[in-house]
Design an enzyme around this catalytic site. Sequence first.
Site, mmCIF file in Angstrom:
data_model
loop_
_atom_site.group_PDB
_atom_site.id
_atom_site.type_symbol
_atom_site.label_atom_id
_atom_site.label_comp_id
_atom_site.label_asym_id
_atom_site.label_seq_id
_atom_site.Cartn_x
_atom_site.Cartn_y
_atom_site.Cartn_z
ATOM 1 N N ASP A 47 26.947 5.142 -1.709
ATOM 2 C CA ASP A 47 26.707 5.281 -3.158
ATOM 3 C C ASP A 47 25.208 5.118 -3.451
ATOM 4 O O ASP A 47 24.765 5.297 -4.586
ATOM 5 C CB ASP A 47 27.583 4.337 -3.998
ATOM 6 C CG ASP A 47 27.392 2.874 -3.651
ATOM 7 O OD1 ASP A 47 26.592 2.553 -2.752
ATOM 8 O OD2 ASP A 47 28.054 2.028 -4.299
ATOM 9 N N SER A 48 24.411 4.863 -2.388
ATOM 10 C CA SER A 48 22.955 4.935 -2.522
ATOM 11 C C SER A 48 22.513 6.347 -2.902
ATOM 12 O O SER A 48 21.356 6.562 -3.274
ATOM 13 C CB SER A 48 22.274 4.514 -1.211
ATOM 14 O OG SER A 48 22.822 5.224 -0.114
ATOM 15 N N ASP A 86 31.751 6.003 0.548
ATOM 16 C CA ASP A 86 31.692 4.782 -0.258
ATOM 17 C C ASP A 86 32.567 4.906 -1.494
ATOM 18 O O ASP A 86 32.534 5.943 -2.176
ATOM 19 C CB ASP A 86 30.251 4.591 -0.751
ATOM 20 C CG ASP A 86 29.628 3.312 -0.236
ATOM 21 O OD1 ASP A 86 30.356 2.439 0.279
ATOM 22 O OD2 ASP A 86 28.393 3.198 -0.348
ATOM 23 N N LYS A 116 34.560 2.960 2.474
ATOM 24 C CA LYS A 116 33.910 1.641 2.505
ATOM 25 C C LYS A 116 33.955 1.058 1.103
ATOM 26 O O LYS A 116 33.810 1.801 0.117
ATOM 27 C CB LYS A 116 32.455 1.759 2.979
ATOM 28 C CG LYS A 116 31.702 0.427 2.924
ATOM 29 C CD LYS A 116 30.354 0.490 3.619
ATOM 30 C CE LYS A 116 29.239 1.040 2.782
ATOM 31 N NZ LYS A 116 28.979 0.336 1.508
ATOM 32 N N GLU A 118 32.936 -2.751 -1.228
ATOM 33 C CA GLU A 118 32.194 -4.015 -1.220
ATOM 34 C C GLU A 118 33.114 -5.183 -1.563
ATOM 35 O O GLU A 118 34.014 -5.041 -2.393
ATOM 36 C CB GLU A 118 31.042 -3.949 -2.247
ATOM 37 C CG GLU A 118 30.003 -2.903 -1.891
ATOM 38 C CD GLU A 118 28.858 -2.818 -2.904
ATOM 39 O OE1 GLU A 118 28.779 -3.673 -3.822
ATOM 40 O OE2 GLU A 118 28.038 -1.895 -2.781
ATOM 41 N N GLU A 185 24.983 -6.756 4.924
ATOM 42 C CA GLU A 185 23.699 -6.332 4.351
ATOM 43 C C GLU A 185 22.860 -7.533 3.931
ATOM 44 O O GLU A 185 23.350 -8.428 3.216
ATOM 45 C CB GLU A 185 23.947 -5.409 3.136
ATOM 46 C CG GLU A 185 22.644 -4.926 2.513
ATOM 47 C CD GLU A 185 22.792 -3.766 1.541
ATOM 48 O OE1 GLU A 185 23.911 -3.231 1.405
ATOM 49 O OE2 GLU A 185 21.772 -3.407 0.920
HETATM 50 O O1 KIV Z 1 25.269 3.056 -0.115
HETATM 51 C C1 KIV Z 1 24.712 2.772 0.954
HETATM 52 O O2 KIV Z 1 23.775 3.432 1.409
HETATM 53 C C2 KIV Z 1 25.190 1.606 1.668
HETATM 54 C C3 KIV Z 1 24.401 1.154 2.854
HETATM 55 C C4 KIV Z 1 23.208 0.436 2.373
HETATM 56 C C5 KIV Z 1 25.203 0.338 3.791
HETATM 57 O O3 KIV Z 1 26.153 1.029 1.299
#
Ligand code: KIV
Length: 273
Positions: A47-48, A86, A116, A118, A185
Amino acid sequence: MSPSRIRVPDFREKKSRGEKIAMLTAYDATMARLLDRAGVDALLVGDSVAMVVLGYENTLAVTLEDMLHHTRAVARGASRALVVSDMPFLSYQVGTDEAVRNAGRLLQEGGASAIKLEGGRPVLDVVRRMVDVGIPVMGHLGLQPQSVHQVGGYIKQATRPQDADALVADAIALQDAGAFAVVLESIPEDVAKMASTALDIPTIGIGAGPYCDGQVLVSSDMLGLFDRFVPSFVKQYANLAETVTAATRSYVDDVREGRYPQTLSKISGVPNR
Ligand code: KIV
């Protein structure tokens, strides 16, 4: 013959063989193809994407539809790497049924092989339900960017002994709930070492030191493409921002000076597309 696909069970097997796992983020098909070709084990549609592609301040603005769009692109570009997508903010926090449906969409419509999310103990029910219905889950502990407002910034986590113990307990709880790997992280390296030793599933570190079973970086950071902010732990293997700017300057100069394009009569052997 194309190399065989990395699958979810390979993660645990790699850890048991002591093989490190290399993961990078990807957001589009072209980059996914290049990173895959270079041998990366997993591509995370992070989600970055919010910051490095879409220009937002943080990850909170990204929607499930955004993630589906980018996951589809990455899945089209990847041929060997495991594609992990994500779950964006609010797509798994509201209720278990909704979370399972949203995660299922990332597999069914997005083409991801895993998701993934959190969090530790607060998300265990959701993780269990997903795993029960066949959705592989990667956990994410330590700094959790979706909680940036609550934490007050992108600050190193688990620095106090009680927080370190809680993180290791969360990691074990995620493993027990069926997660196949956990991202750690921005935590001290000795805490990452404790968690990695305590778990049978691999830990994937980012800003968590060398003792994790694998590493992940935001590809645009690692390639020097995103130059607004570079975390201190990032190793830059290229400076693509500079390369892109220099190449673009040359193109702009060529166009302005009439050097590009040349008439076909001046260029022999170049097919006209
Ligand atoms: O969204 C992302 O890029 C991440 C990484 C920093 C692990 O979750």
